[in-house]
Motif scaffolding. Structure first.
Motif, short mmCIF file in Angstrom:
data_model
loop_
_atom_site.label_atom_id
_atom_site.label_comp_id
_atom_site.label_asym_id
_atom_site.label_seq_id
_atom_site.Cartn_x
_atom_site.Cartn_y
_atom_site.Cartn_z
N SER A 1 0.82 -1.20 0.00
CA SER A 1 0.00 0.00 0.00
C SER A 1 0.86 1.26 0.00
O SER A 1 0.61 2.20 -0.77
N TYR A 2 1.90 1.26 0.85
CA TYR A 2 2.80 2.41 0.87
C TYR A 2 3.53 2.56 -0.47
O TYR A 2 3.79 3.68 -0.93
N GLY A 3 3.86 1.43 -1.07
CA GLY A 3 4.55 1.47 -2.36
C GLY A 3 3.71 2.08 -3.46
O GLY A 3 4.26 2.65 -4.43
N LEU A 4 2.39 1.98 -3.34
CA LEU A 4 1.49 2.59 -4.32
C LEU A 4 1.19 4.05 -4.02
O LEU A 4 0.39 4.68 -4.72
N GLY A 5 1.80 4.56 -2.95
CA GLY A 5 1.63 5.97 -2.63
C GLY A 5 0.55 6.29 -1.62
O GLY A 5 0.23 7.47 -1.41
N ALA A 6 0.00 5.29 -0.96
CA ALA A 6 -1.05 5.53 0.03
C ALA A 6 -0.45 6.09 1.31
O ALA A 6 0.69 5.79 1.67
N THR A 7 -1.24 6.91 2.00
CA THR A 7 -0.82 7.42 3.30
C THR A 7 -1.07 6.35 4.36
O THR A 7 -1.68 5.31 4.09
N ARG A 8 -0.63 6.65 5.59
CA ARG A 8 -0.84 5.68 6.66
C ARG A 8 -2.33 5.49 6.94
O ARG A 8 -2.79 4.36 7.14
N TRP A 9 -3.09 6.59 6.97
CA TRP A 9 -4.52 6.48 7.24
C TRP A 9 -5.25 5.76 6.11
O TRP A 9 -6.18 5.00 6.35
N GLN A 10 -4.84 6.00 4.88
CA GLN A 10 -5.44 5.28 3.76
C GLN A 10 -5.12 3.79 3.84
O GLN A 10 -5.97 2.94 3.55
N THR A 11 -3.90 3.46 4.25
CA THR A 11 -3.52 2.05 4.40
C THR A 11 -4.34 1.38 5.48
O THR A 11 -4.82 0.24 5.31
N ILE A 12 -4.53 2.08 6.60
CA ILE A 12 -5.32 1.51 7.69
C ILE A 12 -6.77 1.30 7.27
O ILE A 12 -7.35 0.22 7.47
N ALA A 13 -7.37 2.33 6.67
CA ALA A 13 -8.79 2.29 6.34
C ALA A 13 -9.11 1.42 5.14
O ALA A 13 -10.16 0.75 5.11
N LYS A 14 -8.23 1.39 4.14
CA LYS A 14 -8.53 0.70 2.88
C LYS A 14 -7.88 -0.67 2.75
O LYS A 14 -8.31 -1.47 1.92
N VAL A 15 -6.87 -0.94 3.58
CA VAL A 15 -6.15 -2.21 3.43
C VAL A 15 -6.21 -3.05 4.70
O VAL A 15 -6.72 -4.18 4.70
N VAL A 16 -5.71 -2.50 5.81
CA VAL A 16 -5.55 -3.30 7.04
C VAL A 16 -6.91 -3.68 7.63
O VAL A 16 -7.16 -4.86 7.90
N VAL A 17 -7.78 -2.69 7.84
CA VAL A 17 -9.07 -2.98 8.46
C VAL A 17 -9.93 -3.91 7.60
O VAL A 17 -10.48 -4.89 8.13
#
Length: 301
Positions: free
Chosen positions: A189-205
């Motif tokens: 997710s970070y490699g695609l340019g997502a922020t930490r909050w975007q990673t949490i909300a769109k990937v991890v959760v």
């Protein structure tokens, strides 16, 4: 060398039998509890000839404290009281629990591991009577003064006390679910340019949603089974609540308050056992729901 191998094999077999025996004993114990509750609880329908619909949907609660029967066993008020207090507790506890779990695992893992997680675990070790006593002496008078009520005993008080009690359960299990997500998901997710909050909300959760739902269901099961703390703040009034500020009663509080005074084998006593059977069935439903979610999550993975 052969003697050492033989001894190791015997020890391995011994421990395997011991562990298997413990597992089987746990299964037998669970089945025995279920069978005993069925034996005691179905008497309302078989011995005293009440219908399941009357027990579940009628508000007329006046069982006879004798073996002759002839009373009324409508437990709808207690069932509704349990449902509304548990629903309120989940509504209060779930956002705080998920936010705390995300902070512990995603925002500040080091701080969460050193300070937040031990603080959450302290809540688990506090006895139920302590929660109830604090609710009775602090929360109930506070609600009374804030809302200008005659009494502070209410659904709101019971929901808040339950929310505090199930908070550590949901938080710990939700944190475990979030930690189980591979770090490669976050790195991608970070490699695609997502922020930490975007990673949490769109990937991890979303990836951990099955585990998070399991945590909420286990919290719900804990809330349904709690008796003492709720009984101290709910008011134990045999009436449907008209608002969150109204007193009412629930299944566990009714069982805890009345079981000791009901004559053994009487219609009253058997009706209380039927309530206990209903709570056992609710627990089984929660467990099956967890297994269903786990199996579904495994297939999706």
């Amino acid at each position: 060398m052969q003697q050492v191998t033989t001894n190791a094999y015997r020890q391995d077999a011994l421990w395997r039998y011991i562990i298997t025996g413990c597992g089987l004993a746990l299964i037998v114990l669970t089945l025995s509890i279920g069978a005993f509750l069925c034996y005691k609880g179905v008497g309302t329908f078989t011995t005293y000839n009440h219908s399941i619909a009357e027990f579940l949907f009628s508000a007329d609660w006046a069982p006879s404290d004798s073996a002759e029967g002839g009373g009324k066993v409508g437990a709808a008020i207690f069932i509704f009281g349990s449902v509304i207090t548990c629903a309120l507790a989940l509504a209060i506890a779930t956002p705080f629990s998920l936010a705390t779990a995300i902070f512990m695992t995603e925002i500040s893992p080091e701080l969460g591991k050193r300070f937040v997680q031990p603080a959450v675990e302290i809540f688990v070790g506090i006895p139920s009577v302590v929660y109830g006593w604090i609710g009775l002496t602090i929360l109930v008078p506070l609600i009374k003064n804030i809302f200008n009520l005659r009494f502070g005993f209410s659904v709101l008080a019971a929901g808040i006390v339950l929310a505090v009690m199930i908070f550590p359960t949901i938080t710990s299990l939700a944190a475990d679910a979030l930690r189980s997500i591979p770090k490669s998901y976050r790195a991608a997710s970070y490699g695609l340019g997502a922020t930490r909050w975007q990673t949490i909300a769109k990937v991890v959760v979303p990836a951990a949603v099955t585990g998070l739902m399991t945590a909420v269901i286990l919290g719900l099961a804990r809330a349904f089974g709690e008796a003492l703390a709720v009984a101290m703040v709910i008011g134990k009034m045999r009436a449907f609540p008209t608002s969150l500020l109204s007193p009412t009663n629930n299944l566990t509080a009714a069982i805890a308050a009345d079981m000791g005074g009901a004559m053994e084998g009487s219609e009253y006593n058997i009706a209380l056992w039927t309530m206990a059977l209903l709570l056992f069935i609710i627990s089984l439903v929660c467990i099956f729901a967890i297994h269903f979610l786990t199996a579904k999550g495994g297939k999706q993975a």
